[in-house]
Design a protein around this motif. Sequence first.
Motif, PDB file in Angstrom:
ATOM      1  N   PRO A   7      48.325  36.084  45.370  1.00  0.00           N
ATOM      2  CA  PRO A   7      47.369  35.660  46.403  1.00  0.00           C
ATOM      3  C   PRO A   7      46.031  35.266  45.768  1.00  0.00           C
ATOM      4  O   PRO A   7      45.698  35.711  44.663  1.00  0.00           O
ATOM      5  CB  PRO A   7      47.198  36.914  47.270  1.00  0.00           C
ATOM      6  CG  PRO A   7      48.372  37.770  46.976  1.00  0.00           C
ATOM      7  CD  PRO A   7      48.793  37.447  45.567  1.00  0.00           C
ATOM      8  N   GLU A   8      45.254  34.478  46.480  1.00  0.00           N
ATOM      9  CA  GLU A   8      43.976  34.003  45.949  1.00  0.00           C
ATOM     10  C   GLU A   8      43.020  35.150  45.650  1.00  0.00           C
ATOM     11  O   GLU A   8      42.218  35.062  44.733  1.00  0.00           O
ATOM     12  CB  GLU A   8      43.326  33.036  46.939  1.00  0.00           C
ATOM     13  CG  GLU A   8      43.997  31.688  46.978  1.00  0.00           C
ATOM     14  CD  GLU A   8      43.266  30.720  47.873  1.00  0.00           C
ATOM     15  OE1 GLU A   8      42.039  30.851  48.037  1.00  0.00           O
ATOM     16  OE2 GLU A   8      43.925  29.825  48.421  1.00  0.00           O
ATOM     17  N   GLN A   9      43.060  36.214  46.432  1.00  0.00           N
ATOM     18  CA  GLN A   9      42.142  37.331  46.256  1.00  0.00           C
ATOM     19  C   GLN A   9      42.593  38.324  45.189  1.00  0.00           C
ATOM     20  O   GLN A   9      42.044  39.403  45.079  1.00  0.00           O
ATOM     21  CB  GLN A   9      41.951  38.065  47.584  1.00  0.00           C
ATOM     22  CG  GLN A   9      41.169  37.281  48.601  1.00  0.00           C
ATOM     23  CD  GLN A   9      39.748  36.999  48.121  1.00  0.00           C
ATOM     24  OE1 GLN A   9      39.111  37.829  47.486  1.00  0.00           O
ATOM     25  NE2 GLN A   9      39.247  35.816  48.412  1.00  0.00           N
ATOM     26  N   TYR A  10      43.590  38.022  44.391  1.00  0.00           N
ATOM     27  CA  TYR A  10      44.067  38.902  43.324  1.00  0.00           C
ATOM     28  C   TYR A  10      43.079  38.843  42.179  1.00  0.00           C
ATOM     29  O   TYR A  10      42.984  37.852  41.463  1.00  0.00           O
ATOM     30  CB  TYR A  10      45.461  38.458  42.875  1.00  0.00           C
ATOM     31  CG  TYR A  10      46.162  39.430  41.960  1.00  0.00           C
ATOM     32  CD1 TYR A  10      46.632  40.643  42.442  1.00  0.00           C
ATOM     33  CD2 TYR A  10      46.365  39.133  40.623  1.00  0.00           C
ATOM     34  CE1 TYR A  10      47.288  41.534  41.611  1.00  0.00           C
ATOM     35  CE2 TYR A  10      47.023  40.013  39.777  1.00  0.00           C
ATOM     36  CZ  TYR A  10      47.481  41.215  40.283  1.00  0.00           C
ATOM     37  OH  TYR A  10      48.127  42.105  39.466  1.00  0.00           O
ATOM     38  N   PRO A  12      40.269  41.586  39.444  1.00  0.00           N
ATOM     39  CA  PRO A  12      39.967  42.944  38.986  1.00  0.00           C
ATOM     40  C   PRO A  12      39.081  43.666  39.999  1.00  0.00           C
ATOM     41  O   PRO A  12      38.119  43.097  40.521  1.00  0.00           O
ATOM     42  CB  PRO A  12      39.224  42.730  37.672  1.00  0.00           C
ATOM     43  CG  PRO A  12      39.571  41.348  37.237  1.00  0.00           C
ATOM     44  CD  PRO A  12      39.798  40.576  38.496  1.00  0.00           C
ATOM     45  N   VAL A  13      39.404  44.934  40.268  1.00  0.00           N
ATOM     46  CA  VAL A  13      38.651  45.766  41.199  1.00  0.00           C
ATOM     47  C   VAL A  13      38.467  47.145  40.567  1.00  0.00           C
ATOM     48  O   VAL A  13      39.390  47.677  39.961  1.00  0.00           O
ATOM     49  CB  VAL A  13      39.406  45.923  42.548  1.00  0.00           C
ATOM     50  CG1 VAL A  13      38.675  46.865  43.495  1.00  0.00           C
ATOM     51  CG2 VAL A  13      39.620  44.573  43.206  1.00  0.00           C
ATOM     52  N   ILE A  14      37.274  47.710  40.720  1.00  0.00           N
ATOM     53  CA  ILE A  14      37.035  49.081  40.268  1.00  0.00           C
ATOM     54  C   ILE A  14      37.475  50.022  41.385  1.00  0.00           C
ATOM     55  O   ILE A  14      37.018  49.902  42.515  1.00  0.00           O
ATOM     56  CB  ILE A  14      35.547  49.326  39.970  1.00  0.00           C
ATOM     57  CG1 ILE A  14      35.050  48.399  38.876  1.00  0.00           C
ATOM     58  CG2 ILE A  14      35.319  50.796  39.596  1.00  0.00           C
ATOM     59  CD1 ILE A  14      33.544  48.411  38.688  1.00  0.00           C
ATOM     60  N   PHE A  15      38.372  50.951  41.071  1.00  0.00           N
ATOM     61  CA  PHE A  15      38.780  51.991  42.013  1.00  0.00           C
ATOM     62  C   PHE A  15      38.116  53.289  41.578  1.00  0.00           C
ATOM     63  O   PHE A  15      38.274  53.724  40.439  1.00  0.00           O
ATOM     64  CB  PHE A  15      40.301  52.153  42.030  1.00  0.00           C
ATOM     65  CG  PHE A  15      40.994  51.069  42.785  1.00  0.00           C
ATOM     66  CD1 PHE A  15      41.278  51.228  44.129  1.00  0.00           C
ATOM     67  CD2 PHE A  15      41.339  49.884  42.171  1.00  0.00           C
ATOM     68  CE1 PHE A  15      41.910  50.224  44.844  1.00  0.00           C
ATOM     69  CE2 PHE A  15      41.967  48.868  42.867  1.00  0.00           C
ATOM     70  CZ  PHE A  15      42.250  49.043  44.212  1.00  0.00           C
ATOM     71  N   HIS A  16      37.352  53.892  42.489  1.00  0.00           N
ATOM     72  CA  HIS A  16      36.640  55.137  42.211  1.00  0.00           C
ATOM     73  C   HIS A  16      37.335  56.279  42.947  1.00  0.00           C
ATOM     74  O   HIS A  16      37.441  56.258  44.168  1.00  0.00           O
ATOM     75  CB  HIS A  16      35.187  55.022  42.680  1.00  0.00           C
ATOM     76  CG  HIS A  16      34.403  56.284  42.469  1.00  0.00           C
ATOM     77  ND1 HIS A  16      33.705  56.521  41.326  1.00  0.00           N
ATOM     78  CD2 HIS A  16      34.233  57.373  43.261  1.00  0.00           C
ATOM     79  CE1 HIS A  16      33.133  57.703  41.420  1.00  0.00           C
ATOM     80  NE2 HIS A  16      33.442  58.239  42.577  1.00  0.00           N
ATOM     81  N   ASP A  17      37.825  57.271  42.201  1.00  0.00           N
ATOM     82  CA  ASP A  17      38.486  58.445  42.779  1.00  0.00           C
ATOM     83  C   ASP A  17      37.410  59.431  43.233  1.00  0.00           C
ATOM     84  O   ASP A  17      36.690  59.997  42.399  1.00  0.00           O
ATOM     85  CB  ASP A  17      39.405  59.077  41.737  1.00  0.00           C
ATOM     86  CG  ASP A  17      40.184  60.260  42.269  1.00  0.00           C
ATOM     87  OD1 ASP A  17      39.663  61.002  43.123  1.00  0.00           O
ATOM     88  OD2 ASP A  17      41.322  60.462  41.820  1.00  0.00           O
ATOM     89  N   ASN A  18      37.281  59.649  44.535  1.00  0.00           N
ATOM     90  CA  ASN A  18      36.260  60.545  45.067  1.00  0.00           C
ATOM     91  C   ASN A  18      36.478  61.993  44.658  1.00  0.00           C
ATOM     92  O   ASN A  18      35.530  62.769  44.587  1.00  0.00           O
ATOM     93  CB  ASN A  18      36.215  60.461  46.594  1.00  0.00           C
ATOM     94  CG  ASN A  18      35.714  59.126  47.065  1.00  0.00           C
ATOM     95  OD1 ASN A  18      34.955  58.448  46.377  1.00  0.00           O
ATOM     96  ND2 ASN A  18      36.147  58.714  48.239  1.00  0.00           N
ATOM     97  N   SER A  19      37.714  62.398  44.395  1.00  0.00           N
ATOM     98  CA  SER A  19      38.016  63.782  44.036  1.00  0.00           C
ATOM     99  C   SER A  19      37.650  64.111  42.597  1.00  0.00           C
ATOM    100  O   SER A  19      37.118  65.175  42.317  1.00  0.00           O
ATOM    101  CB  SER A  19      39.500  64.080  44.253  1.00  0.00           C
ATOM    102  OG  SER A  19      39.852  63.887  45.589  1.00  0.00           O
ATOM    103  N   ILE A  26      41.495  47.762  37.880  1.00  0.00           N
ATOM    104  CA  ILE A  26      42.867  47.324  38.112  1.00  0.00           C
ATOM    105  C   ILE A  26      42.834  46.064  38.967  1.00  0.00           C
ATOM    106  O   ILE A  26      42.016  45.942  39.870  1.00  0.00           O
ATOM    107  CB  ILE A  26      43.669  48.409  38.863  1.00  0.00           C
ATOM    108  CG1 ILE A  26      43.649  49.717  38.080  1.00  0.00           C
ATOM    109  CG2 ILE A  26      45.084  47.950  39.133  1.00  0.00           C
ATOM    110  CD1 ILE A  26      44.208  50.885  38.844  1.00  0.00           C
ATOM    111  N   SER A  27      43.736  45.134  38.730  1.00  0.00           N
ATOM    112  CA  SER A  27      43.828  43.943  39.575  1.00  0.00           C
ATOM    113  C   SER A  27      44.422  44.310  40.924  1.00  0.00           C
ATOM    114  O   SER A  27      45.375  45.086  40.999  1.00  0.00           O
ATOM    115  CB  SER A  27      44.682  42.873  38.904  1.00  0.00           C
ATOM    116  OG  SER A  27      44.040  42.411  37.749  1.00  0.00           O
TER     117      SER A  27
END
Length: 72
Positions: A7-10, A12-19, A26-27
Amino acid sequence: MKRDIHPEQYRPVIFHDNSSGERFLISSTIETEASDTWSDGKEYPLAYVEVSSASDRKSTRLNSSHQIISYA
């Protein structure tokens, strides 16, 4: 890698684990309005998650055979 299969919106994104406070780059196609700077100095979209592989490992107890005996 084949072209035009994601998809066009694929991106890299930062995922922050709140725990655990751990962060992963990760893409993904997740929609988010927040953003933050990664260690490479670039700004990426930021998504918050409650549980990831980092926090799940911290809450798991194993016996001597490395079998799960309980979750915290």
